[in-house]
Design a protein around this motif. Structure first.
Motif, short mmCIF file in Angstrom:
data_model
loop_
_atom_site.label_atom_id
_atom_site.label_comp_id
_atom_site.label_asym_id
_atom_site.label_seq_id
_atom_site.Cartn_x
_atom_site.Cartn_y
_atom_site.Cartn_z
N PHE B 370 32.37 -64.72 42.22
CA PHE B 370 33.84 -64.65 42.23
C PHE B 370 34.47 -65.75 41.37
CE2 PHE B 370 33.20 -62.16 46.21
CZ PHE B 370 33.95 -61.07 45.86
N CYS B 373 35.26 -64.41 38.08
CA CYS B 373 35.65 -63.00 38.15
C CYS B 373 37.15 -62.91 37.80
CB CYS B 373 35.39 -62.49 39.56
SG CYS B 373 36.22 -60.96 39.93
N ASP B 374 37.50 -61.92 36.98
CA ASP B 374 38.90 -61.79 36.57
C ASP B 374 39.72 -61.08 37.63
OD1 ASP B 374 38.66 -62.95 33.91
OD2 ASP B 374 37.34 -61.24 33.54
N ALA B 376 39.40 -59.23 41.50
CA ALA B 376 38.72 -58.73 42.69
C ALA B 376 39.61 -57.63 43.26
CB ALA B 376 38.53 -59.85 43.71
N SER B 408 38.70 -65.60 42.72
CA SER B 408 38.84 -64.90 41.43
C SER B 408 40.22 -65.16 40.86
CB SER B 408 38.65 -63.40 41.58
OG SER B 408 38.37 -63.02 42.86
N ARG B 409 40.34 -64.89 39.55
CA ARG B 409 41.61 -65.18 38.89
C ARG B 409 42.75 -64.37 39.56
NH1 ARG B 409 38.79 -65.48 33.87
NH2 ARG B 409 37.67 -67.00 35.11
#
Lengths: 89, 456
Positions: B370, B373-374, B376, B408-409
């Protein structure tokens, strides 16, 4: 005799723990339905118990045969149905 | 008689090899086949070696059982798998109990050891039978999924347990007294019910795993009654398997087994919740806006919850994922241990929608992912992504391992409404700066999202 059979039981538990911890979480549902089918081994006991006396015991044995067979046949079949769906890319 | 034992050993070996092959999806189907062959060998060896049996009656019984079992196996929906396993557990348990009962009716004077194993087998088998049918009823919605509790429940259960011990002891002392025999059956049946009704719907995965274990224990106990190695080994394997799965489920919820069985969780929280709800300010986006975020993303992790399966949206997820992958984006799935209604349930539901198993990652595997990760995408999951589990000691889910989606982002959360999850608590994640809500039915939302993605 009793101690031999107890030895078998305890060793089988250890073997069970060893092999089952290696089953990945992805396959836990098929593991459960598959092991469920294996517990249908009671069908062996059911068959043996039908020969008992021709009385109530035999009928109990026959009902057990039906129940255990549901467990065995249903369990293995549904496990196969699920495992068929696990595909690679 | 003696040579059949060799075949039981062979059957046991095949069961073990079969389970071993379940360690990988590639070999698993083959493993199931091997285990089934083991069963066939055990059955044939029994039929051939025990002479004085009515083969015709047994065949009729087996045909009836096969038809019922096969019908269940072919008809059942994948979402209903927990119910079916529950029923099968019940049949397996009752078969063991029936065999033990038949054996009891036959034996005039057996050893204390045999009588004790008969009592254990009848007890565990009957408890598995009634408990499984209650579990089935709860999962199927015939019985309320809410914990059913009444004052003095624990005490009553304890009294039943004591009565059972006493009756079991008397059977061993006076096997001719049929009343004790009936007593054990009736008390076991009641205990199966009273121990299962206080357990809430969300805890059913634990209960099914536990009943699975019991069905194995019952078979093993019957093996001791009949002095049959085949039953003992197989029963031990299943008992161990069920226990391991029970443990995994408990860990997934950070609960002890005792807490699951006696805690009546689900009820407590509902009554204690009251007005102390914290307000969270949320951002609600349209699918069009969400599509733009996906378009800019490179790594996407989908977090499916049970709501996804309820909405029958697995295929819609796959279509969105395939479209994104076609744009050279990476898509993974994060599966929490208690995402479904039984261990590994979510994986089966996703596999059914042709999602490749390599993309399904369990909690330990996915959590580090995560960080980079861009997006979720949380679909119908709630408690398993609630950060309160990490820090809020007053939260009922405190300490439960969660999926770290908040790292995540961007987190895109799809829900039908702002309703709370199974644990009945509001999720602070929804108010986080990097969180975006997209409301609506999971399937409709995903289909709309796909359309919007294609139009970009």
């Amino acid at each position: 005799m009793d101690i031999n059979i107890l030895t078998v039981f305890i060793l089988a538990i250890f073997v069970g723990f060893e092999i089952i911890t290696k089953v990945p979480p992805t396959l836990h549902t098929p593991l459960m339905s598959g092991s469920n089918a294996i517990s249908g081994i009671a069908v062996v006991g059911a068959i043996i118990s039908t020969k008992i006396d021709g009385g109530v015991g035999t009928y109990l044995g026959l009902i057990a045969v039906v129940f255990a067979t549901i467990n065995v046949v249903g369990g293995f079949m549904v496990t196969d149905r699920m495992l068929k769906m696990f595909k690679r890319k | 008689m003696a040579y059949s034992n060799i075949f039981y050993v062979l059957a046991a070996v095949l069961f073990i090899l079969g389970i071993k092959k379940l360690s990988h999806p590639k070999t698993a189907r083959n493993g199931n086949f091997i285990a089934a062959s083991g069963m066939l060998i055990a059955i044939l060896a029994t039929l051939l070696s025990y002479g004085a049996i009515d083969l015709q009656m047994i065949f009729i019984g087996m045909i009836i059982g096969s038809i019922i079992g096969a019908t269940f196996a072919l008809k059942v929906e994948m979402t209903q798998m927990p119910q079916m396993v529950a029923i099968f557990n019940g049949f397996g348990g009752s078969a063991s109990a029936l065999v033990a009962a038949a054996e009891f009716l036959k034996t005039g004077d057996a050893t204390t050891f045999t009588y004790s194993t008969i009592v254990i087998s009848i007890f565990v088998g009957t408890l598995t039978f009634t408990g499984s049918f209650i579990a089935f009823g709860k999962l199927q919605g015939f019985i309320s999924g809410q914990p059913i509790v009444f004052p003095g429940q624990q005490l009553i259960n304890a009294l039943f347990a004591l009565a059972l011990l006493a009756t079991g002891f008397f059977i061993v002392q006076e096997p001719n007294q049929m009343n004790y025999f009936y007593g054990v059956i009736i008390i076991s049946a009641i205990l199966g019910i009273t121990l299962t009704i206080p357990i809430g719907g969300a805890d059913m995965p634990v209960v099914i795993s536990l009943l699975n274990s019991y069905s194995g224990v019952a078979a093993a106990a019957t093996g001791f009654v009949l002095m049959n190695n085949g039953l003992i080994i197989s029963g031990a394997l299943v008992g161990a398997s069920g226990l391991i799965l029970t443990n995994i489920m408990c860990k997934g919820m950070n609960r002890s087994l005792a807490n699951v069985i006696f805690g009546a969780v689900g009820l407590e929280q509902e009554s204690s919740q009251g007005g102390s709800e914290k307000q969270v300010t949320i951002k609600s986006y349209s699918t069009e806006e969400a599509a733009m975020i996906f378009d800019a993303a490179e790594k996407i992790i989908v977090v499916p919850g049970y709501g996804l399966a309820v909405a029958q949206a697995q295929h819609a997820v796959r279509e969105v994922a395939e479209f994104l992958e076609g744009k050279d984006k990476q898509v993974l799935y994060a599966i929490h241990p208690v995402a479904g209604r039984m261990p590994g349930h979510m994986n089966v539901l996703l596999a059914e929608a042709n999602i490749p198993y390599e993309q399904l990652k369990d909690l330990d595997e996915i959590n580090p992912e995560f960080e980079d990760c861009d997006v979720a995408l949380v679909l119908g999951a709630n408690d398993v992504v609630n950060p309160a589990a990490r820090h809020d000691t007053s939260s009922p889910i405190y300490g439960m391992p969660i999926l770290d989606v908040d790292k995540s982002r961007t987190v895109i959360i799809n829900k039908r409404t702002m309703n709370t999850g199974f644990a009945g608590i509001q999720n602070e994640l929804f108010g986080f700066d990097n969180s975006i809500m997209v409301f609506g039915d999971a399937k409709d939302m995903l289909q709309q999202l796909l359309k919007d993605l294609k139009e970009l």
